[in-house]
Design a protein around this motif. Sequence first.
Motif, short mmCIF file in Angstrom:
data_model
loop_
_atom_site.label_atom_id
_atom_site.label_comp_id
_atom_site.label_asym_id
_atom_site.label_seq_id
_atom_site.Cartn_x
_atom_site.Cartn_y
_atom_site.Cartn_z
N THR A 28 80.39 6.24 42.13
CA THR A 28 80.86 6.80 43.17
C THR A 28 79.76 6.74 44.26
N SER A 32 80.16 4.88 47.99
CA SER A 32 80.55 5.46 48.95
C SER A 32 79.54 6.43 49.58
N ASN A 36 79.35 13.24 43.68
CA ASN A 36 80.42 13.93 43.43
C ASN A 36 80.34 14.77 42.54
N GLN A 39 83.15 15.24 39.42
CA GLN A 39 83.08 14.26 38.56
C GLN A 39 83.80 14.88 37.37
N GLY A 76 91.36 9.77 42.03
CA GLY A 76 90.09 9.34 42.79
C GLY A 76 90.05 8.62 44.15
N HIS A 80 89.35 9.61 47.93
CA HIS A 80 88.50 8.91 49.24
C HIS A 80 89.33 8.81 50.48
N MET A 84 87.38 11.61 51.80
CA MET A 84 86.14 11.25 52.17
C MET A 84 85.95 10.25 53.31
N THR A 99 83.20 17.89 47.98
CA THR A 99 83.10 17.64 46.59
C THR A 99 82.86 19.13 45.65
N ASN A 192 85.61 2.05 44.18
CA ASN A 192 84.55 2.61 43.41
C ASN A 192 84.93 4.03 42.97
N TRP A 193 85.67 4.81 43.86
CA TRP A 193 86.06 6.12 43.54
C TRP A 193 87.16 6.16 42.36
N SER A 196 85.14 5.14 38.88
CA SER A 196 84.35 6.37 38.58
C SER A 196 85.37 7.38 38.19
N SER A 197 86.24 7.61 38.72
CA SER A 197 87.31 8.87 38.14
C SER A 197 87.86 8.32 36.83
#
Length: 904
Positions: A28, A32, A36, A39, A76, A80, A84, A99, A192-193, A196-197
Amino acid sequence: MTELLGVAVLGLGLSSLYALASLGLVLTYRGSGVVNFAQGAIGLCAAFVWFELHVNGSWPYLPALVVAVVAAAILGAVIHFAFMRPLRTASAIARTVVTLGLLITLQAAVILRYGSVVNTVPSALPTTPLSVGGVTVPVDRLVLIAVAAALTVALWLVYRFTGFGRSTSAVAEDQTLAGAVGVSPDVVAAANWALSSALAALAAILVAPIITLHASSMTTLVIGALAIALIAGFRSFPVAFAASVVLGVGQTLVTRLVDQPGAAAAAPFVVMIIVMTVRGKAIPLRDHPFAKQPRVGSGRLRPGPVVAGAIVTTVLVLTLSEAWVLAIGTTLAVATFLLSFVVLVGYVGQISLAQWPLAGFGAWVAGRLMSAHGVPFLPALVIGVVATVVLAVVIALPAVRVRGINLAIVTFGLGAVLEFLLFTNSEYTGGIDGTAVDMELFGWSFDGGLHPYRYVVVTFVVLLLLSVVVTNVRRGLVGRRMLAVRTNERAAAALGIGVTSVKLYGFALSAGIAAVGAVLVSFSVGIVDYAQFSSFGSTVYLGLAYLGGIGFLAGPLLGSPLAPSTIGTQFGKDVLVGLGAYLPLIGGIALVLTVVANQDGVANDLARISRRVVDRIGLHRRSNGRARPVALPESPVADRGRVRPALLEVEGLSVSYGSTVVLDGVSLDVRPGEVLGLIGPNGAGKTTLIDSITGFTRPTAGTVTLDGADLLGRSPSARARAGISRAFQSLELFEDLTALENIIAATDPASRACYVTDLLRPAPVRLEPGVVDAIREFRLEDDLDRPASDLPYGRRRLLAIARAVASGPSVLLLDEPAAGLSGEECRELARVVRRLADEWGMAVLLIEHDVEFVMETCDRLVVIDFGRVISSGDPAVVRHDPAVVEAYLGGGSAPLALNAERTS
């Protein structure tokens, strides 16, 4: 030895959990720039989706896992784009708080749906025991560490050798530049979110059979993963994996070898604190991105709202039941605690997630003194507050070396150490019955359970008194120092402000306030449960402070009703029955939406509305919403005394970054009453030279002296106090202060007595003769009441120079002062610079690309190229020097043209 090896192998199971969680955090952040905190909550939600499908719905394991992972990836991406993306240019605290709000929201949603019961779930991995050194190790632990290792290698390969990985690195380095070459920062960040999620979901599902599945299982796991990700710099997958192995195995060994409850849980944070203390920087390097901070109020405590609040509180107390009265008292006590965030986060800009455990330490000291040693309440409270202040300073000593989100995580770790080593150890907290206390002053009991009306009176008075203290600090000399450090540490240090001292003071003062608030909250019913002082408690309370308005005195009162046991909880019990269970969910959603819509909190909106109402009904009028013009005292320029003359000498100065040599044996001197021009092509090392002279860059060789006194080893603030002042190329103004406050900050006394006196009475603004002269020299009389952020660029640049001049320095360093100015402004600035040398007696070192400006202003020139001096002397002679012509024009015999730039 064999047994220890077996224990170490057993620790690989914990290592795998850390590795899977920390890899997602790194993902994450790389995409970005967001740490997070939600997470674990995202993984928790996905694990319960899988639980519904596989355990309750009888779906096969693999399809249920795929659906849960895909759902987490979609979540995720939505996070964003919805939350975000609008906060891309917001401060680190705003993104962090979002977050935290998501963490609160998702965890509350899980509790509402599944309760807090512990669910045992089946494992799809082999669980056959394996004997290692006499210790039985389940095979699934080894499979998990192998999965974590495989994911680490895969992620490293993807981000190192693929176009997507290169795009992610480009966005992480510079979003604007990445967009200019066709890389979409939004697409990269969203991907990427999502990844990662998805990884969070996979990790949660795989580890659920080991740690069980309940509302806080995954979020607790992320605590340790944050420490590991921070050690890895939130960038390196291999380092994150290696740190996970070391800390997981080490934590298991500590559990076996150290007979101290909580020592193993605290171990990762101790390592993290040591690493970050060694790695941290005292002041940001040049080009550090200063994000927009939340707005700060004026700090005025107006009698009208105070009287109105007292009347409303009195009416409510006299008309409501005792349960409501106790809830009002608790609300005021929580507001007292939240004042500590206003000081530390709002005024100093330090994101601390240790406030609640730190405040709990003060409550613990006071409570144990009362319960175990019979100390009366008031002495116990004073001792507890003093002990908390001392501990805060000890904690702050390593913490002040880091900043931003790194500071938030380090303080989070410090709070976790307190929680694990102290608050969860019944030996220190009075056993299972807790600590019994009696809140009594001079025989007058104000225990909230027995005397709720008295409790309200005490909490109201304490909140009012501490609010007066905070407003005094905000409006005094200390407040200007705090806002200067919060806005721009480099500029503050360049004016002689002790950045470290201000931070330590902020930590100490906020800790004392927090301890008082924690005592009032936790002692309210006579039995103290120290388990409430968890590290995650700080995240909740920080969110409430931010929701109310973290830079405003009214913010704590507006945020506190959403805390546990306050009027929000009571409202859910008596008015909207059942609402209390939804209060965490409502608070989390409100926090996220408020930050996205308004980063300054509810208090800022109310202040803006009240100003409009007041203006409309004509109680007072202001021109265009601006304050009354500042009246300057008479101080004729002709009566000005000359500054203390001093000779600045630089001898053999060299600066290297690794194998790159930026300055190579540069020597020059700047004499009183003259203007020395320092010119050279872009990248020649001119600004690095000023950074070295002023102490922001450490030279690898050479000396810098002022009237023969060696300056090397002195801090930037010490050099400023010795008589060296500078104006930055990038301005670096204090955006939260007015133009006048910016200038005054340069002449405020260096005395530390204000750290005590401002608590009782704010130091009055003093317009020193140098301030008045600087204002008039640069014709800033009409801009003094305006915030620096509201000035046009040309006025901002003049303000930056006036600020550097106001203290009457012996040596003035100007870095491209004419950049962005009009022709007439440049000519006027040239005349002012000459007067500073001729009439004030300053030694001026001037960097400027405008050769015409240099020729008109300077007595001598020094030219550097690629870090070396290639020419020096009279401007007319230097202009014809073949080496200078070669450096700028790449050859030829013509003299250096006006406004020339290197063309080679």
